[in-house]
Design an enzyme around this catalytic site. Structure first.
Site, PDB file in Angstrom:
ATOM      1  N   GLU A   4     -51.273  22.183 -51.384  1.00 46.68           N
ATOM      2  CA  GLU A   4     -50.390  21.243 -50.658  1.00 46.68           C
ATOM      3  C   GLU A   4     -50.311  21.606 -49.197  1.00 46.68           C
ATOM      4  O   GLU A   4     -50.522  20.700 -48.385  1.00 46.68           O
ATOM      5  CB  GLU A   4     -48.991  21.208 -51.294  1.00 46.68           C
ATOM      6  N   HIS A  58     -56.058  11.749 -51.891  1.00 44.74           N
ATOM      7  CA  HIS A  58     -55.425  12.366 -53.053  1.00 44.74           C
ATOM      8  C   HIS A  58     -56.360  12.447 -54.258  1.00 44.74           C
ATOM      9  O   HIS A  58     -56.230  13.343 -55.081  1.00 44.74           O
ATOM     10  CB  HIS A  58     -54.095  11.677 -53.380  1.00 44.74           C
ATOM     11  N   HIS A 111     -53.633  14.725 -44.354  1.00 46.60           N
ATOM     12  CA  HIS A 111     -52.764  13.652 -43.851  1.00 46.60           C
ATOM     13  C   HIS A 111     -52.882  13.554 -42.332  1.00 46.60           C
ATOM     14  O   HIS A 111     -52.962  12.458 -41.768  1.00 46.60           O
ATOM     15  CB  HIS A 111     -51.305  13.938 -44.233  1.00 46.60           C
ATOM     16  N   HIS A 120     -40.725  13.582 -51.841  1.00 43.12           N
ATOM     17  CA  HIS A 120     -40.940  14.620 -50.836  1.00 43.12           C
ATOM     18  C   HIS A 120     -39.635  15.123 -50.219  1.00 43.12           C
ATOM     19  O   HIS A 120     -39.643  16.119 -49.503  1.00 43.12           O
ATOM     20  CB  HIS A 120     -41.908  14.121 -49.760  1.00 43.12           C
ATOM     21  N   HIS A 180     -42.070   7.660 -53.347  1.00 40.90           N
ATOM     22  CA  HIS A 180     -42.900   8.718 -52.781  1.00 40.90           C
ATOM     23  C   HIS A 180     -42.124   9.488 -51.696  1.00 40.90           C
ATOM     24  O   HIS A 180     -42.128  10.727 -51.670  1.00 40.90           O
ATOM     25  CB  HIS A 180     -44.183   8.085 -52.218  1.00 40.90           C
ATOM     26  N   HIS A 230     -54.294  19.755 -48.051  1.00 46.49           N
ATOM     27  CA  HIS A 230     -53.697  18.434 -48.224  1.00 46.49           C
ATOM     28  C   HIS A 230     -52.917  17.979 -46.983  1.00 46.49           C
ATOM     29  O   HIS A 230     -53.113  16.866 -46.490  1.00 46.49           O
ATOM     30  CB  HIS A 230     -52.804  18.423 -49.464  1.00 46.49           C
ATOM     31  N   HIS A 254     -48.648  13.168 -57.993  1.00 50.42           N
ATOM     32  CA  HIS A 254     -49.689  12.475 -57.225  1.00 50.42           C
ATOM     33  C   HIS A 254     -50.834  12.017 -58.118  1.00 50.42           C
ATOM     34  O   HIS A 254     -51.412  10.956 -57.897  1.00 50.42           O
ATOM     35  CB  HIS A 254     -50.179  13.348 -56.064  1.00 50.42           C
TER      36      HIS A 254
HETATM   37 CU1  CUO Z   1     -47.240  12.757 -51.323  1.00 52.77          CU
HETATM   38 CU2  CUO Z   1     -49.986  13.513 -49.763  1.00 52.77          CU
HETATM   39  O1  CUO Z   1     -48.575  12.215 -49.904  1.00 52.77           O
HETATM   40  O2  CUO Z   1     -48.373  14.267 -50.689  1.00 52.77           O
END
Ligand code: CUO
Length: 692
Positions: A370, A425, A389, A239, A235, A385, A266
Site C-alpha cells: 500500500e 489496482h 496513484h 480510507h 471508497h 500503490h 480493493h
Molecule cells: Cu483505495 Cu488505491 O484507491 O487504494
C-alpha cells in the site's frame, strides 16, 4: 445504519412495522440516526450526544466559507490552544500546528488538499492528532472550532471526520455524506455551472448530470459504476477508517488485519467492476504496467471549486518520471516485491527475513504494497500503490511545468472515475494473487463441515434497473449569508436492483451455528466460454456473510438482500439528519444512536451487477463454515458491528471472522475435491429491466 449479521429467518419484521404504526399515533416517534431502521446496538440518544451530533454537523456546514455559526466562531476565537496544552494527552501536535499557523506555513484555505502530498498530509495529521489527543469533548470542540476558520478546509474535513470516527466520546456520531460536504469531487463541471446560474437567478433547479465521455469510448459504458456517488463515498470512507498513515502504537487504536483488508476490499472493487464490464460486453480489466502505454485516456470533466479543471489524459499516454518518483524505481520496487513473494519472505529494515508463507503473510504484503506505516521496509519496497496513484495523477504535468492541479487519482473520492484506477489496482491485485497462489490449497478437512449438507438454494428473480437520484448541491456554490439558500440538486442516473430474498435449505446432524458465506461469480467470459473455477475465483464477489443457527435435521435459512453485510443503505441527507437532531433536541422526537454506526459500505443498490436485458447467467455460491472456528470474540453471534463488516471490517473490534478474507476462493482450487457438501453452487440469471 445497523444491519444484523445474523439470524436470517426472522419473520418479526412485518409484525414490528404494524406495531410501530399503532404506536405512532400515541407516542413520540423514535427514529434512528443514519437512515436505517433501529437495529442491534441502538440506544436512545441523550442530550449530551445530541449536542455533539449538532456541533459536528455545524462544523461541516459550508466548509469553503467562514463558519456561519457565531457560537462556534466565538469559541474558536477565544481559544488559544497553546495556553491549554495540559488539556491534550500529547500536546506536541497542537503546539506544532499553532506554530505553523502563526508562521503562515499552513496550506491556505481555498487551496487544493491531497492526501498524497507529503506536506499537506503531515499538516492534516497534526490537526487530526490535536483532535484525537484532546482530553475531553470540550477541548475537542474548542480545537475544532479554532481550526474551522484557520486550517485549509480539505485538511479540516478529513482530519475532523477521521477523529470523529475514532474518538471514544464521538462514537455513534453520523457524518454527512461526502458528496454533500464537497460536491465538486462527485459531480461534473457542467452541473456546477448550471447550478451557479440557478443560484444567481435564485431559482430552485434540478440539473441533469451525464457520465463522462461519449458512446465512442467503450469505457463509457461502465462509467455509471466508476462515477457512482455511493461507490465513491464507500471508497473514500474506507480510507478514513483505514488510513495508510495510521500510527497504531502511537494512537493506541489497533487496526487488525489492515493490510489484508486493503487487499481484500480493493480486490472486491475490481471483481465487482469486472462483472459490470461483462454485463456491458467489455472484457475484464487488464493490469497496467510502468513501461507500457496506457491505452485509454480519460477526460474527467470535473472541476475543482477553485483551481480549475481536473487534468485529462490523452489515449496511449506513457508514464513519465516525476520529480521525486522515477518510472525505473517503480519497476525496481515491483521486482523486489515479486522476489519477496517468490521466496515467501520479505527483507526487514534490519536485514532479516520475515516469513510470509503463513495465512497472515497477506497482511504483511498488504502493508508493504500500500504501504502503511507498518511496512517492513519502506526504503527497499517503496510505496508501490500510493506512488501509482501519484504517477497517474500527475501523468500530464510530470515536471510541474504547468502547475496543473492534482488528478482524480490523487483523491480517494474521485479515483474510481478514471478507468486506469482499476488497471492500477488489478496490477496490485495480481501481486497479491501471485502470493496466494503459492499457498497450499485448502484441504478437504479445512473446507468440509462434517454432518452439514446444503440441499438447495433458492433465490428470487434477480432484476436490475436504472433510477434517478438527486444530490443536494447546497455546499457546492459560493454564496454569502445575505443570499438565501435555494434548492439546487444534481440528478444522477444510478444502478439499482429489486430487493430479493434467498433461502438455503440445510440438513444437519446436530444443532450448530454456521457462518453462511454467499458469493456471486461470472459463468461465461467475454468470449462466451464457460469459465473454469480456478479462473472464475478471481472474479467472484462476496455478496453476504452472516451467522445462522441450524437445527438437527432440516433448516431453511432465509435472508434478504437488504441485510447483506457487504452493503449499507442510502446515506441520510444532511438536511434530514439536521432536522432529526433539532427535533430531538427540542423534544419533538426521540433519536436512537448506534455506537457502531458505519459510513463505509458498498451501496446496497450495487449489490448485483447490471446483467443483460435477455438475462445473463451468473454462478451463485453458498459456503457454510463452523462459526465456533470462525469467531474471534465472545460477543453474541448475531452482533452486527454496525453492518458492512465484509469489506469494511469494524471500528473498535477485531475483524469478526478468523478465516482468511475471501475464503475459500482466495487460494488455488482443486476442482475434484473442492465441492464438499457444505459448498453449493448454482446458476442464477440477472435480468436488466430497463433504463430511465
Ligand atoms: Cu483505495 Cu488505491 O484507491 O487504494
Amino acid at each position: 445504519m445497523g444491519k444484523s449479521l445474523a439470524p436470517a429467518n426472522n419473520s418479526s419484521n412485518s409484525t414490528s412495522t404494524i406495531m410501530s404504526l399503532t404506536w405512532l399515533a400515541l407516542l413520540v416517534v423514535a427514529v434512528a440516526l443514519g437512515g436505517a431502521q433501529a437495529g442491534i446496538g441502538d440506544v436512545p440518544a441523550d442530550q449530551a450526544f445530541l449536542t455533539k451530533q449538532r456541533e459536528v454537523l455545524r462544523l461541516l456546514n459550508k466548509v469553503h466559507e467562514p463558519n456561519r455559526y457565531k457560537e462556534q466562531v466565538e469559541l474558536g476565537n477565544a481559544y488559544e490552544p497553546v495556553n491549554s496544552l495540559p488539556r491534550y494527552k500529547n500536546p506536541a501536535p497542537v503546539k506544532q500546528l499553532v506554530r505553523l499557523y502563526r508562521a503562515g506555513s499552513l496550506l491556505p484555505r481555498g487551496a487544493i488538499f491531497t492526501l498524497f502530498d507529503d506536506t499537506h498530509r503531515e499538516q492534516m495529521i497534526l490537526l487530526f492528532e490535536s483532535l484525537l489527543y484532546a482530553n475531553d469533548w470540550e477541548t475537542f470542540l474548542r480545537t475544532a472550532a479554532w481550526a474551522r476558520d484557520r486550517v485549509n478546509e480539505g485538511q479540516f474535513v478529513y482530519a475532523l471526520c477521521v477523529a470523529v470516527l475514532h474518538r471514544e466520546d464521538t462514537r455513534g456520531v453520523v457524518l454527512p455524506p461526502p458528496y454533500e460536504i464537497y460536491p465538486h469531487l462527485f459531480v461534473n463541471s457542467e452541473v456546477i455551472h448550471a447550478a451557479y446560474k440557478a443560484k444567481m437567478r435564485q431559482e430552485p433547479a434540478v440539473v441533469h448530470m451525464n457520465f463522462t465521455g461519449t458512446i465512442r469510448n467503450p469505457e463509457q459504458r461502465v462509467a455509471y459504476l466508476g462515477e457512482d456517488l455511493g461507490m465513491n463515498s464507500h471508497h473514500a470512507q474506507w480510507h478514513m477508517d483505514f488510513p495508510f498513515w495510521w500510527k497504531e502504537e502511537e494512537y493506541g487504536i489497533p487496526k487488525e488485519r489492515k493490510g489484508e483488508l486493503f487487499y481484500y476490499m480493493h480486490h472486491q472493487l475490481i471483481a465487482r467492476f469486472d462483472l459490470e464490464r461483462l454485463s456491458n460486453d467489455l472484457p475484464f480489466v487488464e493490469p497496467l504496467y510502468w513501461n507500457e502505454r496506457i491505452k485509454d485516456g480519460f477526460y474527467p470533466q470535473t472541476t475543482y471549486r477553485v483551481g480549475g479543471e481536473f487534468p485529462a489524459r490523452p489515449d496511449n499516454f506513457a508514464f513519465h518520471d516525476l520529480q521525486n518518483i522515477k518510472v525505473q524505481q517503480m519497476i525496481d520496487y515491483t521486482r523486489r516485491v515479486r522476489e519477496a513473494i517468490s521466496q515467501q519472505a520479505v527483507i526487514t529494515e534490519t536485514g532479516d527475513l520475515y516469513n510470509i508463507s503463513s495465512p497472515e503473510g497477506i497482511n504483511v504484503l498488504g502493508e508493504l504494497v500500500e504501504p502503511s506505516t507498518r511496512s517492513k521496509h519502506r526504503e527497499y519496497y517503496g510505496a508501490l500503490h500510493n506512488y501509482g496513484h501519484i504517477m497517474l495523477g500527475q501523468i500530464t504535468d510530470p515536471k510541474r511545468k504547468f502547475n496543473m492541479p492534482p488528478g482524480v487519482m490523487e483523491h480517494f473520492e474521485t479515483a474510481t472515475r478514471d478507468p486506469a484506477f482499476f488497471r492500477l489496482h488489478k496490477y496490485i491485485d495480481n501481486l497479491f494473487y501471485e502470493h496466494k497462489d503459492l499457498l497450499p490449497r485448502y484441504t478437504v478437512e479445512e473446507l468440509d463441515l462434517p454432518g452439514t449438507t446444503i440441499e438447495e438454494v433458492q433465490v428470487d428473480p434477480l432484476e436490475t434497473f436504472f433510477e434517478y437520484f438527486d444530490v443536494d448541491l447546497l455546499n457546492a456554490l459560493d454564496d454569502t449569508e445575505e443570499l438565501p439558500d435555494v434548492s439546487i440538486h444534481a440528478r444522477v442516473r444510478r444502478l439499482n436492483h429489486k430487493p430479493f430474498v434467498f433461502s438455503v435449505k440445510v440438513n444437519s446432524d446436530a444443532e450448530r451455528l454456521v457462518t453462511v458465506r454467499v458469493f456471486l461469480g461470472p459463468k461465461y467470459d467475454w468470449f462466451g466460454q464457460e469459465i473454469p473455477i480456478n479462473d472464475k475465483r478471481h472474479y467472484i464477489v462476496e455478496i453476504d456473510k452472516f451467522v445462522a443457527k441450524v437445527n438437527a435435521g432440516k433448516t431453511v435459512i432465509t435472508r434478504k438482500s437488504s441485510e447483506s453485510s457487504v452493503t449499507i443503505p442510502d446515506r441520510e441527507t444532511t438536511k434530514v439528519l439536521t432536522q432529526k437532531v433539532e427535533d430531538a433536541i427540542a423534544g419533538k422526537a426521540q433519536l436512537t444512536v448506534n455506537k457502531d454506526v458505519r459510513h463505509c459500505g458498498y451501496p446496497d443498490r450495487l449489490l448485483l451487477p447490471k446483467g443483460r436485458r435477455d438475462g445473463m447467467p451468473f454462478t451463485l455460491f453458498v459456503v457454510l463454515t463452523d462459526y465456533e472456528k470462525d469467531k474471534v470474540n465472545d460477543l453474541p453471534y448475531d452482533y452486527d458491528y454496525g453492518g458492512s463488516v465484509s469489506y469494511c471490517g469494524t471500528l473498535g473490534h477485531r475483524y469478526p471472522d478468523a478465516k482468511p478474507m475471501g475464503f475459500p476462493f482466495d487460494r488455488r482450487i482443486d476442482q475434484d475435491s473442492f465441492f464438499t457438501k457444505n459448498i453449493y453452487q448454482r446458476d442464477v440469471t440477472i435480468t436488466f429491466k430497463g433504463s430511465v
